[in-house]
Write a protein that holds these residues in place. Structure first.
Motif, PDB file in Angstrom:
ATOM      1  N   VAL A  60       0.778  -1.281   0.044  1.00 33.25           N
ATOM      2  CA  VAL A  60      -0.012  -0.007   0.165  1.00 33.25           C
ATOM      3  C   VAL A  60       0.950   1.190   0.021  1.00 33.25           C
ATOM      4  O   VAL A  60       0.613   2.224  -0.790  1.00 33.25           O
ATOM      5  CB  VAL A  60      -0.956   0.005   1.240  1.00 33.25           C
ATOM      6  CG1 VAL A  60      -1.690   1.426   1.301  1.00 33.25           C
ATOM      7  CG2 VAL A  60      -1.791  -1.311   1.210  1.00 33.25           C
ATOM      8  N   ALA A  61       1.987   1.168   0.752  1.00 31.96           N
ATOM      9  CA  ALA A  61       2.822   2.492   0.716  1.00 31.96           C
ATOM     10  C   ALA A  61       3.321   2.457  -0.536  1.00 31.96           C
ATOM     11  O   ALA A  61       3.684   3.764  -0.859  1.00 31.96           O
ATOM     12  CB  ALA A  61       3.865   2.008   1.878  1.00 31.96           C
ATOM     13  N   ALA A  62       3.808   1.572  -1.308  1.00 29.11           N
ATOM     14  CA  ALA A  62       4.371   1.824  -2.817  1.00 29.11           C
ATOM     15  C   ALA A  62       3.236   2.489  -3.539  1.00 29.11           C
ATOM     16  O   ALA A  62       3.621   3.504  -4.291  1.00 29.11           O
ATOM     17  CB  ALA A  62       4.485   0.316  -3.160  1.00 29.11           C
ATOM     18  N   GLU A  63       1.798   2.100  -3.316  1.00 32.60           N
ATOM     19  CA  GLU A  63       1.052   2.848  -4.207  1.00 32.60           C
ATOM     20  C   GLU A  63       0.885   4.173  -3.939  1.00 32.60           C
ATOM     21  O   GLU A  63       0.717   5.022  -4.670  1.00 32.60           O
ATOM     22  CB  GLU A  63      -0.557   2.096  -3.608  1.00 32.60           C
ATOM     23  CG  GLU A  63      -0.796   0.601  -4.451  1.00 32.60           C
ATOM     24  CD  GLU A  63      -0.738   1.027  -5.923  1.00 32.60           C
ATOM     25  OE1 GLU A  63      -1.564   1.839  -6.523  1.00 32.60           O
ATOM     26  OE2 GLU A  63       0.057   0.453  -6.773  1.00 32.60           O
ATOM     27  N   VAL A  64       0.792   4.530  -2.453  1.00 33.96           N
ATOM     28  CA  VAL A  64       0.807   5.740  -2.022  1.00 33.96           C
ATOM     29  C   VAL A  64       1.771   6.699  -2.563  1.00 33.96           C
ATOM     30  O   VAL A  64       1.505   7.783  -2.841  1.00 33.96           O
ATOM     31  CB  VAL A  64       0.641   5.859  -0.360  1.00 33.96           C
ATOM     32  CG1 VAL A  64       0.533   7.196   0.107  1.00 33.96           C
ATOM     33  CG2 VAL A  64      -0.802   5.021   0.247  1.00 33.96           C
ATOM     34  N   SER A  65       3.103   6.006  -2.340  1.00 37.44           N
ATOM     35  CA  SER A  65       4.213   7.106  -2.554  1.00 37.44           C
ATOM     36  C   SER A  65       4.644   6.942  -4.259  1.00 37.44           C
ATOM     37  O   SER A  65       5.332   7.907  -4.617  1.00 37.44           O
ATOM     38  CB  SER A  65       5.318   6.658  -1.717  1.00 37.44           C
ATOM     39  OG  SER A  65       5.639   5.011  -2.123  1.00 37.44           O
ATOM     40  N   GLY A  66       4.165   5.844  -4.856  1.00 36.86           N
ATOM     41  CA  GLY A  66       4.530   5.888  -6.350  1.00 36.86           C
ATOM     42  C   GLY A  66       5.569   5.319  -6.280  1.00 36.86           C
ATOM     43  O   GLY A  66       6.387   5.420  -7.702  1.00 36.86           O
ATOM     44  N   ILE A  67       6.285   4.901  -5.190  1.00 40.45           N
ATOM     45  CA  ILE A  67       7.780   4.026  -5.500  1.00 40.45           C
ATOM     46  C   ILE A  67       7.616   2.738  -5.690  1.00 40.45           C
ATOM     47  O   ILE A  67       6.584   2.099  -5.092  1.00 40.45           O
ATOM     48  CB  ILE A  67       8.539   4.325  -4.273  1.00 40.45           C
ATOM     49  CG1 ILE A  67       8.730   6.085  -3.963  1.00 40.45           C
ATOM     50  CG2 ILE A  67       9.886   3.417  -4.431  1.00 40.45           C
ATOM     51  CD1 ILE A  67       9.215   6.137  -2.475  1.00 40.45           C
ATOM     52  N   ASP A  68       8.242   2.206  -6.810  1.00 41.18           N
ATOM     53  CA  ASP A  68       8.141   0.572  -7.011  1.00 41.18           C
ATOM     54  C   ASP A  68       8.107  -0.221  -5.861  1.00 41.18           C
ATOM     55  O   ASP A  68       9.078   0.156  -5.015  1.00 41.18           O
ATOM     56  CB  ASP A  68       9.465   0.282  -8.048  1.00 41.18           C
ATOM     57  CG  ASP A  68       9.317  -1.164  -8.343  1.00 41.18           C
ATOM     58  OD1 ASP A  68       8.306  -1.610  -8.920  1.00 41.18           O
ATOM     59  OD2 ASP A  68       9.956  -1.781  -7.656  1.00 41.18           O
TER      60      ASP A  68
END
Lengths: 791, 264, 163
Positions: free
Chosen positions: A386-394
């Motif tokens: 989810v954090a990857a989604e939120v931050s846009g980081i792979d």
């Protein structure tokens, strides 16, 4: 002769008996003059027993005796771990009588035992027992059980159903970290309730030797000494010297056979009352409503990140279902086996976790394969996605940025544990390569051409096992120690019997442990027997759970063998007329360093038992040594799991099509057995993620009470699984081993769900709770379809 | 299990007479449902009348355009019968998907249709093909045979002896199994028969039923496209923890389309 | 209590017993004949731990009455190895670690042996589908499927060699 077998896939020595029908499981045993017990159980989730009349049943054909709670006034089944709340108060600890004392508190609670000449007669007679139940409002959902006005399970002990309210970490520091966050990922999730379902149903035979006042309990246990201690000391008041507990071949445990169960006490106690052996074997439907269940956590989690995606802080609040009684390890599972792992493989500097443990009118919930670590791993690895989604980081890159680097070990986490070793990027790299992560887009396109949605997901995990240092767990509330014992008896001709306090119920200790000893003594495996599962044979040990057998039990054996070798050197020095310091032991020979003068291991053994030419002034005859090994720390296996799923968007059916696991379990003694353990754990993980779910109705009736409704993984539900290793050694035990029994069940579920969510990304799905059943997945697609269509 | 008596008659007449003389007696065919039911003490028959020794009740034969399967024919025998494979492959495939291998070695077609479990597979073939159920005393058309949940048109003590399947032009069965029990959550049997297109649905409702709107659409055009978007109402469908009525209704459409696609 | 006399052949030996009509075949095997290799893992006919061969077909001995097996030829796990030599399926399970706790193993082996009689060259999918009626909680099925594949190969080679 060199007998280096560590690291080789020696075929299992226990297999022949299992493959030819010669195993010896508890239900295969029968004692002379044996009777059979049927246990009458509550059909109600919560009720007062207003009246109980067994007179007609007692007169039924074949009945030997019937006992109720009025007859069996004994001690309470104890809980083995005491957790304290934030305010320092001890957890609420209700009584747990083997037979109900006026109230029943979950469907399946024991009300009476009917003992007859045959099982059918006992069951027939049970129908003649008249019980006047006054049903009371009941509740199964832990979250709802905390709401004001919820039906209490223990009105006097815990009127609000709260067992404890525990916390770990630094709240102020964590809150401060969130103040600085660029991004915050949030997630609510449920870790579904599971029913362990070892294939062998539990069974117990109580036997009583009247002339010597000796009790014997044959039982399906992972830890016969623990059962002897709990039942003897707390429930029945029988000293250890008069109580023998035997756990013969046991058909799987997965945690569910750790705990001391009422039936064990009932048959042991009843055998003395009637002076005849009493045998009880669970029907599978009884297993469903009496074996301790697993997981059942509701959590809310938040992860704070800086502008580079570095984790700044983690907050987690969990509600954990304890069921109606506190089972042996239950309070430890959501707390010390779970909260202490919230750092995972990441350098998150500030962490705060809270756990409310709640009573409900359900079967007790306790450790099940992984015990706390699957819960935390699922939460963390979903949250990181989810954090990857939120931050846009792979998602791969995000994990890399936050890994604890190899040179940071030993690494002190903000939640008590100090990890000793690991290489998370190394595991991840290897998993990415083995799974052909880079080739996924082509496979996704191929699936799409067939109308299927394909997703890929990963998890990078670390767990704490090899439990555990006694002083540490003692300070955390454990009421017992967690060392292990190994005893090595060298016979006069040089063959060896090894006694271990661990118990093998599928793990292959008879093979792996023999490999270790063979390697150390330089003698063939065939000369070594491993004995376990009998308190009259083995010194006091703690049993098998928490992937501890090799790390703790194996280490104890190594230490005992060290003592054997040390004594052997002293004997050899005498025989070879050399200084003890000049004797080296290798390849089964004691040699005077730098010479060809040597004595074989067998010669030394013979000399020890026929001490004609022997240093009798300084050495006792005989060659037998025992070691109790208390580990310095937990062990910390870890790894990276990658799952690929294919979803049929028309039906929601999800199929795992590829699964790759790269684990770091420390040194591997027998690769074949380790791979088998990992594969089995992974399929239990796939079961949790896609298939298995224990369902209670609102009023706490068990709806998944058989394999008709509780979905066990079958051969056609799963693919072949790729298992590989990326090893760093444990730094504090003599074998460098970490443990492999639970890694599969721990690392797998988030990889599966991350893959499902990845596949459903086109529909805007950001989370799906386990199990991701066809209907749940289909509903998620339906919910998003209008939006997707509008695009 | 409660105690019961056990008889194993060697003629249909004897079996019928025993059943007539004891209203609490129950027929035992393959036992794949009955024995688990007895084990859970959910039934208490006075005696079991085992049809296992009756001569002539097991067997598969073709007479012209009719495939005849004896009531005591096991699922495994239907699944691997060359006669069935040639004449009615959809039925062989259906039989091969019932339960598991061990169940197929005991379970019988007669037992399956008489039990009329709402999630059983065979009733959909019997209804979907417009078969005729033959008993010790009469013939019953499939449309009259299945009367409701675990209910059929059979009288007390009446014994099914064979099922006669008129051979269709084409037929297919697609099942969505319950992942746990492997019974049908929904199963759809589609057939183009001499008397028109028939679509029978099992698993979804309180018993097997025909889906009229699907039949009409396929009569107009026997193509997957013809049933696309067709909706069967969820109103009278089953809803349980495995599948809601709405999901089952949706699956009827999906499976019907897939069944047609395999033979269109 | 009424009893029935049943006679059958078990692992090549003729046996008889007087049993209650409600006696299951698995009870006859385990309790009367002391053949405890056949296990009971559930009560809803799903786990397959009790699988034996009746007249050459794998069946769940928990779902057939002893009375129904009257006159039948029954083979259990104890009768699979011949003259001390493991059956190819048993050998393959050992070689490929197709068992852990051993509880489901007798049923799994009996079911697999039946498959390879009926389908000497099964695909992975056919093996997995056939084993639908046998639940294993330990292995994740990986090594079971591998073992059956290898046993199939061994049996085919043996059959070819005999031709």
């Amino acid at each position: 002769m060199s007998v280096t077998s560590i690291g080789t896939s020696v075929k299992r020595r226990e297999d022949k008996r299992f493959l030819t029908g010669k195993g010896n499981y508890t239900d295969d045993m029968n004692r002379p003059n044996q009777t059979h017990a049927y246990i009458l159980r509550s059909p109600h989730a919560y009720a007062k027993i207003a009246a109980l009349d067994v007179s007609a049943a007692k007169a039924a054909p074949g009945v030997v005796a019937i006992f109720t709670g009025d007859d069996m006034k004994v001690g309470s089944i104890p809980c083995g771990w005491q957790v304290h709340s934030k305010d320092g108060s001890p957890m609420k600890e209700p009584p747990h009588p083997p037979l109900a004392q006026g109230f029943v508190r979950h469907v399946g609670d024991q009300v009476a035992v009917i003992i007859a000449e045959t099982y059918s007669e006992a069951k027939d007679a049970a129908e003649l027992i008249e019980i006047d139940y006054h049903p009371l409002p009941a509740i199964a959902d832990a979250k709802k059980a905390l709401e004001p006005g919820a039906p209490p399970v223990w009105p006097d002990v815990a009127p609000d159903n709260l067992c404890f309210d525990w916390h770990i970490g630094d709240k102020a520091a964590t809150d401060a970290a969130f103040e600085k966050a660029k991004w915050v990922a949030k997630l609510d999730l449920i870790n579904n309730r599971l029913i362990p379902n070892a294939m062998e149903p539990r069974a117990a035979i109580g036997d009583y030797d009247v002339s010597n006042d000796l009790h014997t309990l044959y039982t399906t246990s992972q830890n016969p000494h623990v059962i002897r201690l709990l039942m003897g000391a707390f429930v029945l008041g029988i000293p250890e010297s008069r109580l023998r507990v035997v756990a013969p071949d046991v058909g799987g445990g997965f945690g569910s056979k750790i705990f001391h169960y009422a039936e064990e006490a009932i048959v042991t106690w009843a055998a003395k009352q009637i002076e005849r052996p009493v045998k009880w074997t669970a029907e599978r439907s009884e297993s469903f409503m009496t074996d301790a269940h697993g997981r059942d956590h509701h959590s809310h989690a938040e992860l704070a990140m800086d502008d580079q995606g570095r984790f700044l802080g983690l907050r987690v609040a969990t509600i954990a279902n304890m069921g109606a009684y506190l089972s042996t390890f239950a309070p430890a599972v959501p707390t010390y086996l779970s909260g202490t792992l919230l750092a995972g493989v990441y350098t998150t500097p500030a962490i705060y976790g809270e756990v409310k443990a709640v009573f409900t009118h359900t079967v007790p919930v306790d450790a099940y394969r992984g015990a706390g670590r699957p819960e935390t791993t699922f939460l963390l690895e979903r949250l990181v996605d989810v954090a990857a989604e939120v931050s846009g980081i792979d998602r791969v890159e995000l994990r890399r940025r936050n890994f604890i680097p190899p040179d940071a070990y030993p690494y002190q986490t903000p939640v008590a544990l100090q990890y000793d070793s690991g290489d998370h990027a190394g595991c991840l790299d290897r998993a990415l390569e083995k799974s052909d992560w880079a080739g996924f887009p082509a496979r996704k396109a191929e699936s799409a051409a067939r109308g299927k949605l394909r997703g890929i997901g990963l998890s990078t995990y670390l767990e704490a096992c090899g439990i555990a240092p006694s002083a540490v767990v003692g300070s955390l509330g454990a009421r017992a120690a967690l060392y292990e014992v190994g005893s090595v008896r060298v016979h006069p001709t040089g063959s060896v019997t090894v006694f271990t306090g661990t118990h093998s119920h599928g793990q292959g200790h008879e093979t792996t442990f023999a490999q270790v000893v063979s390697d150390q003594l330089g003698i063939p495996i065939e000369s070594i027997e491993i004995v376990h599962g009998d308190t009259d044979k083995v010194p006091f040990g703690m049993g098998t759970y928490g992937s501890r057998s090799l790390a703790v039990g194996g280490s104890a054996i190594v230490k005992a063998v060290d003592k054997i070798v040390a004594k052997g050197k002293r004997i050899a020095a005498h025989l070879l007329e050399a200084a003890e310091a000049d004797i080296v032991f290798a390849d089964g020979k004691f040699t005077v360093a730098g010479t060809d003068r040597s004595k074989a291991f067998g010669e030394i053994a013979l000399a020890a038992y026929v001490p004609h030419n022997y240093p009798i002034e300084t050495e006792e005859p005989g060659l037998e040594e025992t070691a109790f090994y208390d580990p310095k720390n937990f062990t910390f296996p870890g790894g990276s799991h990658i799952c690929e799923v294919e979803i049929d968007p028309d039906t929601g059916v999800t199929q795992v099509v590829r699964f790759t696991a790269v684990d770091d379990v420390g040194r591997v003694i027998n690769p074949m057995i380790v791979e088998g353990q990992v594969q089995g754990g992974i399929v239990q993980g796939i079961g949790q993620a896609l298939l298995e779910n224990c369902v209670y109705s609102e009023d706490a009736q068990l709806l998944t009470g058989s394999f008709m409704d509780y979905c066990m993984p079958r051969a056609d539900d799963v693919p072949f699984i790729t298992v590989d290793h990326h090893t760093t050694l444990c730094t504090h035990n003599p074998l460098g081993v970490k443990g492999c029994g639970e890694v599969g069940a721990i690392g797998c579920p988030p990889a599966v769900i991350n893959a499902v969510v990845d596949a459903l990304k086109p529909y805007g799905v950001s989370h799906i709770d386990m199990p991701a059943t066809p209907e749940k997945v289909w509903q998620a697609i339906q919910a998003a379809r209008p939006a997707a269509a509008a695009e | 299990m409660y105690a019961f008596d056990y008889t194993r008659p060697t003629s249909v007449a004897d079996a019928v007479a025993t059943l007539a003389s004891d209203s609490d007696a129950t027929v035992l065919a393959g036992g794949m449902t009955l024995i688990p039911t007895l084990k859970q003490r959910l039934a208490q028959p006075s005696q079991l009348v085992d049809l296992g020794a009756l001569p002539g009740l097991a067997g598969i034969r073709r007479e012209g355009d009719t495939l005849i399967i004896g009531a005591m024919t096991r699922h495994a025998d239907v699944a691997r019968s060359e006669i069935v494979a040639a004449a009615l492959p959809a039925l062989a495939a259906l039989a091969d998907g019932i339960g598991d291998a061990q169940v197929r070695h005991r379970g019988t077609i007669g037992g399956s249709i008489v039990n009329h479990d709402p999630a059983a597979d065979y009733p959909s073939a019997v209804l979907g093909l417009g078969a005729t159920v033959v008993t010790d005393r009469r013939q019953i058309a499939a449309d009259d045979f299945f009367t409701g949940l675990f209910a059929t048109a059979l009288e007390e003590g009446e014994i099914v002896t064979e099922v006669r399947f008129p051979l269709p032009k084409r037929a297919a069965y697609v099942k969505f199994p319950n992942p746990a029990s492997r019974y049908a959550v929904v199963g759809v049997f589609v057939a183009e028969t001499g008397s028109g297109v028939r679509v029978a649905v099992t698993g979804a409702g309180p018993g097997v039923f025909r889906a009229g709107n699907f039949e009409a659409a396929l009569t107009a055009s026997f193509t997957p496209k013809a049933v696309e978007g067709l909706v069967w109402s969820a109103d009278d469908l089953n809803s349980d923890m495995h599948a809601s009525a709405g999901y089952r209704a949706h699956l009827i459409g999906v499976l019907a389309k897939r069944a047609v696609a395999t033979i269109a | 209590m009424t009893t029935l006399s049943v006679s059958l052949t078990v692992n090549g030996k003729k046996v008889s017993a007087d049993v209650e009509p409600r006696t299951l075949l698995v009870q006859l095997l385990r309790e009367n004949l002391h053949l405890t290799g056949t296990h009971v893992g559930c009560d809803t006919s799903q786990c397959g731990a009790c699988t034996v061969h009746v007249n050459g077909d794998s069946v769940k001995s928990c779902t057939i009455l002893a009375a129904q097996a009257d006159g039948a030829d029954v083979r259990t796990i104890e009768g699979l190895a011949q003259a001390g030599v493991l059956h190819a399926v048993q050998e393959a399970f050992r070689e490929h670690h197709g068992l852990q706790c051993g509880f489901c193993t007798p049923g799994m082996v009996m079911s697999s042996a039946d498959l390879l009689v009926k389908n000497p060259n099964p695909s992975e999918h056919e093996i997995r589908t056939w084993l639908e009626g046998n639940i294993c909680r330990c292995t994740g099925y990986h090594n079971i499927v591998k073992a059956v594949q290898h046993a199939a190969q061994t049996l085919r080679q043996t059959a070819q060699a005999a031709e």
